[in-house]
Write an enzyme that holds these catalytic residues in place. Structure first.
Site, short mmCIF file in Angstrom:
data_model
loop_
_atom_site.label_atom_id
_atom_site.label_comp_id
_atom_site.label_asym_id
_atom_site.label_seq_id
_atom_site.Cartn_x
_atom_site.Cartn_y
_atom_site.Cartn_z
N GLU A 265 3.79 -24.00 -55.24
CA GLU A 265 5.18 -23.72 -55.62
C GLU A 265 5.68 -22.52 -54.84
O GLU A 265 4.98 -21.52 -54.72
CB GLU A 265 5.30 -23.36 -57.11
CG GLU A 265 5.07 -24.47 -58.11
CD GLU A 265 5.29 -23.97 -59.54
OE1 GLU A 265 5.96 -22.92 -59.72
OE2 GLU A 265 4.79 -24.62 -60.47
N GLU A 319 16.67 -27.83 -63.92
CA GLU A 319 16.15 -28.39 -65.17
C GLU A 319 16.76 -27.63 -66.35
O GLU A 319 16.39 -26.49 -66.62
CB GLU A 319 14.63 -28.32 -65.19
CG GLU A 319 13.97 -29.11 -64.06
CD GLU A 319 12.48 -28.87 -63.99
OE1 GLU A 319 11.76 -29.31 -64.91
OE2 GLU A 319 12.04 -28.22 -63.02
N LYS A 322 14.55 -25.92 -69.45
CA LYS A 322 13.43 -25.00 -69.24
C LYS A 322 13.67 -23.72 -70.02
O LYS A 322 14.77 -23.15 -70.00
CB LYS A 322 13.26 -24.67 -67.75
CG LYS A 322 12.70 -25.81 -66.92
CD LYS A 322 12.13 -25.32 -65.61
CE LYS A 322 10.82 -24.59 -65.84
NZ LYS A 322 10.15 -24.24 -64.57
N GLU A 328 15.16 -19.68 -64.44
CA GLU A 328 14.21 -20.78 -64.62
C GLU A 328 14.90 -22.14 -64.60
O GLU A 328 14.27 -23.15 -64.27
CB GLU A 328 13.44 -20.61 -65.93
CG GLU A 328 12.41 -19.50 -65.91
CD GLU A 328 11.29 -19.78 -64.92
OE1 GLU A 328 10.77 -20.91 -64.91
OE2 GLU A 328 10.93 -18.88 -64.14
#
Length: 381
Positions: A265, A319, A322, A328
Site C-alpha cells: 500500500e 470508501e 471507512k 481514510e
C-alpha cells in the site's frame, strides 16, 4: 439509451493515454477496498480496470463476487484472510477448508497468485494475534502444498511501517526490538518459501505529523536536494525510497539478504479533516502521478537500483464507510461512479482538457488525438 452527461477530468484521459498506461503495465497494482455502500458492481469495475490497463489487484478478503467477475480477465490477484480469521488458520483442517471454499473454485480461470494472512498484525493493539500470525502463515502454506497449489499461490502478510524502530538514515534501518522475536521467524519463512515481505508505506503520514520539518517536495517526488545517507553516500530524492531501503537494512540486520520487499500500500489522500495538513487533490495527484513516472522508468531504490520497485497503490475508490479521520475515506483514484477524483498530473504532448460524454457512439478528443467508442465506457453507463 438515455443521454449520459458526465464531466471527467483530465485524469481519465491521461489514464487512457500512453505514458500512464505504460507505467501501469510495468507493474503497478491497485488496492480494491470495499468498505463502502455505493461501489459499482465487480463487472463494472473490471471494465474500468481494463480500460486503464491495470492487471494487478489486491483485495482485503476473498470476495467470490469479485473473483467470479474477473474470471478469464488476465488480472492477477492478491487475496486476503481477514485478521479475525487468523486463529482458525492455525488448524490444518480449517485452512484446507478455507482454501477449498475461497481459492480452489476460482483457479485457474481467475489468477490468484498470493494470499495475505492478516493485515498489519504487528501493532500494539493486536498482541493476541501476533502469536498466531506465523503459525497461520505456515499452516496456510502447508495447506496449499497439500492441495498442490503452492506453485501457483504464495503466502505472505502485510506490515505497517511502524514495525521499524529506526528508519533514518536508511542504511541504519532496524526493526523495533519488541517485534524482533516475531519478525525473525517470519523472515525465515519468507526465505524458505521465496515469498515477498510486504510493507504499507505512506510518506503522507510523516508529512502530516511534522509538516514544518518534512519538505513537501521530498515526499511528493518533486525536485529537491534530497538527503544523503552518511554511511553509504547514497542520495535519496524522495521519502518512499528511503523507507523501502530502511526496511531492506532492517531485514539485513536480522541476517537476511534473500527476501524481497514490496509495497502493498502507498497513496495520498485528496481530502481530510482540518488538522490533516497536506490532504488535497493537488498533492494526491502529484504524489501518484510522480510515482507512476518512476514506475514507468522501471526504477529501483538507491540501495537496489537494478530491482524495479513493486507497488500497489491505495486505493481504487473512495470508501465512504471507512472509520477514522476524514482522510481514510479519501484515498481513492476514482469516485464510485467512475469519475476521477483528481488529475494525476501526467501530461502527454499538450494539454488534455475536461470533456463531456454524450450518448453519441463515438467521441473524438482532439487535444490528445484519442478516439474512443462509447461502448468501451460501459463502466460509466
Amino acid at each position: 439509451m438515455a443521454s449520459l452527461s458526465l464531466r471527467l477530468s483530465a485524469f481519465f484521459l491521461l489514464l487512457l493515454s500512453g505514458q500512464l498506461r505504460q507505467s501501469l503495465s510495468y507493474g503497478v497494482g491497485i488496492n480494491y477496498g470495499q468498505i463502502a455502500n455505493n461501489l459499482p458492481s465487480p463487472t463494472r469495475v473490471l471494465s474500468l480496470l481494463q480500460s486503464v490497463s491495470i492487471t494487478k489487484v489486491k483485495l482485503y478478503d476473498a470476495d467470490p463476487n469479485v473473483l467470479r467477475a474477473f474470471s478469464n480477465s488476465n488480472v492477477e490477484f492478491i487475496i486476503g484472510i481477514r485478521n479475525e480469521y487468523l486463529p482458525n488458520m492455525t488448524d490444518p483442517n480449517k485452512a484446507i477448508a478455507w482454501l477449498k471454499e475461497h481459492v480452489q473454485p476460482h483457479l485457474p480461470q481467475t489468477k490468484i497468485t498470493c494470499i495475505t494472512v492478516g493485515n498489519e498484525i504487528l501493532n500494539d493493539s493486536n498482541t493476541a494475534l501476533m502469536t498466531v500470525l506465523l503459525p497461520a502463515m505456515q499452516t496456510v502454506h502447508e495447506a496449499l502444498v497439500a492441495l498442490g497449489l503452492d506453485d501457483q499461490v504464495n503466502v505472505t502478510t502485510a506490515h505497517s511501517l511502524t514495525i521499524l524502530g529506526n528508519s533514518f538514515p536508511p542504511s541504519s534501518g532496524s526493526f523495533r526490538q519488541d517485534y524482533a522475536g516475531y519478525l525473525l521467524p517470519i523472515l525465515n519463512f519468507h526465505a524458505q518459501t521465496k515469498t515477498p515481505f510486504l510493507i504499507n508505506a505512506y510518506p503522507y503520514f510523516a508529512y502530516k505529523a511534522n509538516p514544518s520539518q518534512v519538505p513537501l517536495e521530498y515526499v511528493l517526488f518533486e525536485p529537491n536536494q534530497g538527503m544523503t545517507d552518511p554511511n553509504t553516500n547514497l542520495n535519496y530524492d524522495n521519502m518512499l525510497y528511503a523507507q523501502i531501503d530502511a526496511v531492506y537494512s532492517a531485514i539485513k540486520a536480522m541476517g537476511h539478504t534473500d527476501v524481497d520487499v514490496r509495497i502493498s500500500e502507498t497513496g495520498w489522500p485528496s481530502k481530510g479533516d482540518e488538522d490533516e495538513v497536506g490532504a488535497t487533490p493537488q498533492n494526491a495527484g502529484i504524489y501518484n502521478g510522480n510515482l507512476m513516472k518512476r514506475i514507468a522508468k522501471k526504477e529501483g531504490t538507491p540501495m537496489k537500483p537494478s530491482e524495479p520497485i513493486d507497488i500497489y497503490v491505495f486505493a481504487l475508490f473512495n470508501e465512504n464507510l471507512k472509520p477514522g479521520p476524514g482522510s481514510e475515506r479519501n484515498y481513492g483514484l476514482f469516485y464510485p461512479d467512475g469519475t476521477p477524483v483528481y488529475n494525476i498530473g501526467q501530461q502527454q504532448e499538450g494539454y488534455l482538457p475536461q470533456f463531456t460524454i454524450s450518448s453519441a457512439s463515438l467521441m473524438k478528443v482532439t487535444s490528445g488525438l484519442i478516439f474512443l467508442s462509447i461502448t468501451s465506457l460501459a463502466f460509466l453507463i
